[in-house]
Design a protein around this motif. Structure first.
Motif, mmCIF file in Angstrom:
data_model
loop_
_atom_site.group_PDB
_atom_site.id
_atom_site.type_symbol
_atom_site.label_atom_id
_atom_site.label_comp_id
_atom_site.label_asym_id
_atom_site.label_seq_id
_atom_site.Cartn_x
_atom_site.Cartn_y
_atom_site.Cartn_z
ATOM 1 N N ASP A 19 0.801 -1.227 0.000
ATOM 2 C CA ASP A 19 0.000 0.000 0.000
ATOM 3 C C ASP A 19 0.837 1.282 0.000
ATOM 4 O O ASP A 19 0.538 2.232 -0.725
ATOM 5 C CB ASP A 19 -0.939 0.017 1.212
ATOM 6 C CG ASP A 19 -1.996 -1.073 1.138
ATOM 7 O OD1 ASP A 19 -1.653 -2.208 0.734
ATOM 8 O OD2 ASP A 19 -3.159 -0.808 1.481
ATOM 9 N N THR A 20 1.879 1.330 0.839
ATOM 10 C CA THR A 20 2.641 2.571 0.967
ATOM 11 C C THR A 20 3.427 2.904 -0.293
ATOM 12 O O THR A 20 3.819 4.054 -0.495
ATOM 13 C CB THR A 20 3.605 2.514 2.166
ATOM 14 O OG1 THR A 20 4.467 1.371 2.024
ATOM 15 C CG2 THR A 20 2.844 2.409 3.470
ATOM 16 N N LEU A 21 3.660 1.931 -1.172
ATOM 17 C CA LEU A 21 4.361 2.198 -2.422
ATOM 18 C C LEU A 21 3.450 2.795 -3.482
ATOM 19 O O LEU A 21 3.925 3.333 -4.476
ATOM 20 C CB LEU A 21 5.003 0.921 -2.962
ATOM 21 C CG LEU A 21 6.415 0.588 -2.487
ATOM 22 C CD1 LEU A 21 6.968 -0.589 -3.266
ATOM 23 C CD2 LEU A 21 7.358 1.772 -2.612
ATOM 24 N N GLU A 22 2.145 2.694 -3.280
ATOM 25 C CA GLU A 22 1.217 3.224 -4.280
ATOM 26 C C GLU A 22 1.401 4.728 -4.460
ATOM 27 O O GLU A 22 1.341 5.242 -5.573
ATOM 28 C CB GLU A 22 -0.229 2.895 -3.886
ATOM 29 C CG GLU A 22 -0.555 1.399 -3.973
ATOM 30 C CD GLU A 22 -2.008 1.105 -3.687
ATOM 31 O OE1 GLU A 22 -2.798 2.063 -3.555
ATOM 32 O OE2 GLU A 22 -2.356 -0.078 -3.596
ATOM 33 N N GLU A 23 1.636 5.433 -3.373
ATOM 34 C CA GLU A 23 1.855 6.880 -3.472
ATOM 35 C C GLU A 23 3.258 7.198 -3.958
ATOM 36 O O GLU A 23 3.483 8.223 -4.604
ATOM 37 C CB GLU A 23 1.577 7.551 -2.132
ATOM 38 C CG GLU A 23 0.103 7.542 -1.758
ATOM 39 C CD GLU A 23 -0.189 8.378 -0.530
ATOM 40 O OE1 GLU A 23 0.160 9.575 -0.531
ATOM 41 O OE2 GLU A 23 -0.771 7.850 0.435
ATOM 42 N N VAL A 24 4.223 6.346 -3.653
ATOM 43 C CA VAL A 24 5.589 6.533 -4.166
ATOM 44 C C VAL A 24 5.574 6.479 -5.685
ATOM 45 O O VAL A 24 6.139 7.340 -6.371
ATOM 46 C CB VAL A 24 6.534 5.446 -3.611
ATOM 47 C CG1 VAL A 24 7.886 5.498 -4.326
ATOM 48 C CG2 VAL A 24 6.724 5.610 -2.109
ATOM 49 N N ILE A 25 4.910 5.460 -6.215
ATOM 50 C CA ILE A 25 4.858 5.263 -7.663
ATOM 51 C C ILE A 25 3.926 6.266 -8.324
ATOM 52 O O ILE A 25 4.185 6.754 -9.422
ATOM 53 C CB ILE A 25 4.408 3.816 -7.974
ATOM 54 C CG1 ILE A 25 5.486 2.823 -7.520
ATOM 55 C CG2 ILE A 25 4.106 3.628 -9.449
ATOM 56 C CD1 ILE A 25 5.028 1.378 -7.500
ATOM 57 N N GLY A 26 2.824 6.575 -7.634
ATOM 58 C CA GLY A 26 1.825 7.477 -8.198
ATOM 59 C C GLY A 26 0.563 6.760 -8.620
ATOM 60 O O GLY A 26 -0.287 7.333 -9.306
ATOM 61 N N ILE A 27 0.415 5.509 -8.199
ATOM 62 C CA ILE A 27 -0.833 4.790 -8.441
ATOM 63 C C ILE A 27 -1.965 5.547 -7.755
ATOM 64 O O ILE A 27 -3.054 5.721 -8.309
ATOM 65 C CB ILE A 27 -0.745 3.343 -7.897
ATOM 66 C CG1 ILE A 27 0.391 2.588 -8.594
ATOM 67 C CG2 ILE A 27 -2.074 2.603 -8.086
ATOM 68 C CD1 ILE A 27 0.712 1.256 -7.972
ATOM 69 N N ARG A 28 -1.693 5.979 -6.536
ATOM 70 C CA ARG A 28 -2.541 6.958 -5.865
ATOM 71 C C ARG A 28 -1.789 8.279 -5.890
ATOM 72 O O ARG A 28 -0.632 8.320 -5.468
ATOM 73 C CB ARG A 28 -2.824 6.531 -4.412
ATOM 74 C CG ARG A 28 -3.932 5.513 -4.280
ATOM 75 C CD ARG A 28 -4.269 5.233 -2.830
ATOM 76 N NE ARG A 28 -3.286 4.398 -2.158
ATOM 77 C CZ ARG A 28 -2.758 4.659 -0.970
ATOM 78 N NH1 ARG A 28 -3.114 5.749 -0.307
ATOM 79 N NH2 ARG A 28 -1.883 3.835 -0.433
ATOM 80 N N PRO A 29 -2.393 9.350 -6.379
ATOM 81 C CA PRO A 29 -1.673 10.620 -6.510
ATOM 82 C C PRO A 29 -1.094 11.089 -5.182
ATOM 83 O O PRO A 29 -1.742 10.998 -4.130
ATOM 84 C CB PRO A 29 -2.754 11.578 -7.020
ATOM 85 C CG PRO A 29 -3.751 10.694 -7.700
ATOM 86 C CD PRO A 29 -3.773 9.427 -6.898
ATOM 87 N N SER A 30 0.149 11.559 -5.236
ATOM 88 C CA SER A 30 0.805 12.075 -4.036
ATOM 89 C C SER A 30 1.899 13.044 -4.462
ATOM 90 O O SER A 30 2.505 12.876 -5.529
ATOM 91 C CB SER A 30 1.409 10.930 -3.219
ATOM 92 O OG SER A 30 2.006 11.413 -2.042
ATOM 93 N N LYS A 31 2.152 14.031 -3.645
ATOM 94 C CA LYS A 31 3.192 15.002 -3.957
ATOM 95 C C LYS A 31 4.551 14.313 -4.016
ATOM 96 O O LYS A 31 4.925 13.573 -3.108
ATOM 97 C CB LYS A 31 3.214 16.109 -2.903
ATOM 98 C CG LYS A 31 1.971 16.992 -2.924
ATOM 99 C CD LYS A 31 2.039 18.074 -1.858
ATOM 100 C CE LYS A 31 0.786 18.951 -1.898
ATOM 101 N NZ LYS A 31 0.808 19.993 -0.841
ATOM 102 N N GLY A 32 5.284 14.568 -5.077
ATOM 103 C CA GLY A 32 6.628 14.017 -5.204
ATOM 104 C C GLY A 32 6.681 12.602 -5.734
ATOM 105 O O GLY A 32 7.751 11.988 -5.727
ATOM 106 N N SER A 33 5.553 12.058 -6.184
ATOM 107 C CA SER A 33 5.542 10.683 -6.692
ATOM 108 C C SER A 33 6.364 10.579 -7.974
ATOM 109 O O SER A 33 6.643 11.575 -8.647
ATOM 110 C CB SER A 33 4.108 10.234 -6.971
ATOM 111 O OG SER A 33 3.590 10.894 -8.118
ATOM 112 N N LEU A 34 6.734 9.363 -8.315
ATOM 113 C CA LEU A 34 7.479 9.130 -9.548
ATOM 114 C C LEU A 34 6.659 9.551 -10.767
ATOM 115 O O LEU A 34 7.216 10.004 -11.770
ATOM 116 C CB LEU A 34 7.872 7.657 -9.647
ATOM 117 C CG LEU A 34 8.844 7.150 -8.571
ATOM 118 C CD1 LEU A 34 9.067 5.654 -8.723
ATOM 119 C CD2 LEU A 34 10.172 7.886 -8.629
#
Length: 429
Positions: free
Chosen positions: A127-142
């Protein structure tokens, strides 16, 4: 108190005679399985010892550094030890890597560039990688940097969908991320052998692709690591298996020299890389934790097997089941209700050496798409090599149990979960 026998002591700590007898009956059938785990422990203990001896670890390695951390002998030597343990060209092992998610984000960001694509051939990541990758939008995602993501789900039987994987690999595929453990899913954990087969298949299609393995919860469960079967990078957290319960913080990335160098420049600064990063006096704990890790992992594995057999006997779906081979320390138990997950976590918390008097509650943890309940009365905050359990408050309402610095503690923790479920009339013995 000194004259009480073991059963009476358990009763004084909240375990009824009925729950105790049920648990001991299950445990009696597991001795042969436990003996087999000991063989793996012996191999891994000697592997770690040899790595420390070959790299000439000395008392001077435990000295503290501050400021820039130039010439930190202990830091540099520890990275050599990790490279030896994982049979890689290099390693980055730092307290500045704050957690497993950070280590994975670091490895991904350091080795991809705008226009590249990341492929997960084993379904959705933790779950926590979803925002890292950008599967779920997040500031600074890949995704914000123009790095795209593709995913191929596992087949219904847990196998690899080789046809779709082949189709998904294209000229932009730069990095393949393989999650060894199940995360918040009830799929099988991947064995090192299966990871090797997958990497071999991918490399035949595109030899220059980077294969990275999320090794969290898997270190020292088998005699081989993913780096022994072709992984270009293996990534993990020091407050999980390799920290042995003593590391207070940190993460590691082990792999090929070029990729590790890129990670170091991303962690600190271009031009500085591995040369900076003070260890502030915690090197001794990192070394000793690694040394103890194989035996601590053995305890956690035995606890997981005990839990699997307890709850399988009660009719719950467990992954892995009570007899399957083990490839990580996590045990999933599906209760199907929020009440079951909460009661289980309450039992684990009540069994803790720290904060046993508090009651865990679901809450909106950062990085998750649902409320999560976590139970962990640990000496190191959030350490999941210590006795712990957690789960998201959503279907199928499964709890994920892991850890136990000693098997004796893990056993008590599982009995305490059973007692909690009995007391709340969720199950009957």
């Amino acid at each position: 108190m000194a004259n009480l026998d073991l059963e009476q002591l358990y009763q004084s700590m909240g375990i009824s005679k009925k729950v105790y007898n049920f648990g001991m009956a299950v445990e009696k059938k597991l001795q042969q399985r436990f003996d087999k785990i000991k063989e793996t422990t012996t191999y891994n203990q000697l592997k770690v010892l040899k790595a420390m001896q070959d790299n000439q670890v000395s008392e001077a390695c435990f000295a503290a550094t501050t400021g820039y951390g130039y010439n930190d002998l202990g830091r540099d030597k520890l990275e050599d030890v990790y490279a030896s343990v994982f049979h890689t060209e290099a390693a980055l092992v730092r307290p500045q890597i704050t957690c497993g998610t950070h280590a994975l984000a670091l490895a991904l960001a350091a080795n991809t560039r705008p226009g590249d694509e990341i492929l997960s051939p084993v379904g959705k990541p933790y779950d926590t990688l979803e925002e890292v990758i950008g599967i779920r939008p997040s500031k600074g995602s890949l995704a914000e940097y123009g790095i795209t993501y593709a995913q191929v789900d596992l087949l219904a039987d847990g196998g690899f969908d080789y046809d779709k994987i082949k189709s998904a690999i294209n000229e932009r595929t730069r990095l393949v991320t393989i999650q060894r453990s199940k995360g918040y899913q009830t799929r099988p954990t991947l064995s090192v052998e299966r990871i090797g087969e997958l990497i071999s298949f991918i490399k035949k299609i595109k030899p220059d692709v980077i294969c990275m393995v999320d090794n969290c919860y898997g270190e020292f469960v088998e005699t081989k690591e993913p780096s022994d079967v072709g992984a270009d990078m293996v990534v993990g957290s020091l407050i999980k298996n390799p920290g042995g319960g003593l590391a207070p913080i940190g993460g590691y990335i082990a792999g090929k020299q070029d990729f590790i160098e890129m990670c170091a420049y991303r962690l600190t600064s271009p031009g500085l890389g591995k040369e900076v990063g003070a260890t502030l006096g915690i090197n001794g704990s990192l070394y000793q934790g690694l040394f103890l890790s194989p035996t601590v992992v053995e305890s956690a594995l035995k606890g997981a097997i005990f839990a699997a057999n307890i709850y399988e006997r009660l009719g719950f779906s467990v992954v892995p089941n009570g007899t399957e081979s083990r490839h990580d320390i996590i045990q999933a138990v599906t209760f199907g209700t929020a009440e079951g997950v909460i009661a289980f976590c309450e039992g684990i918390q009540a069994a803790a050496p720290v904060d046993s008097h508090v009651v865990p509650e679901p809450w909106a943890m950062p990085g998750y798409d649902a409320d999560v309940i976590m139970a962990a009365g640990a000496f190191v905050s959030g350490s999941s090599i210590e006795l712990s359990a957690d789960g998201p408050m959503k279907e199928p309402y499964a709890v994920y149990f892991q850890g136990g610095l000693t098997y004796e503690h893990a056993r008590y923790g599982i009995l305490r979960t059973l007692q909690q479920l009995v007391d709340k009339k969720i199950i009957e013995l």
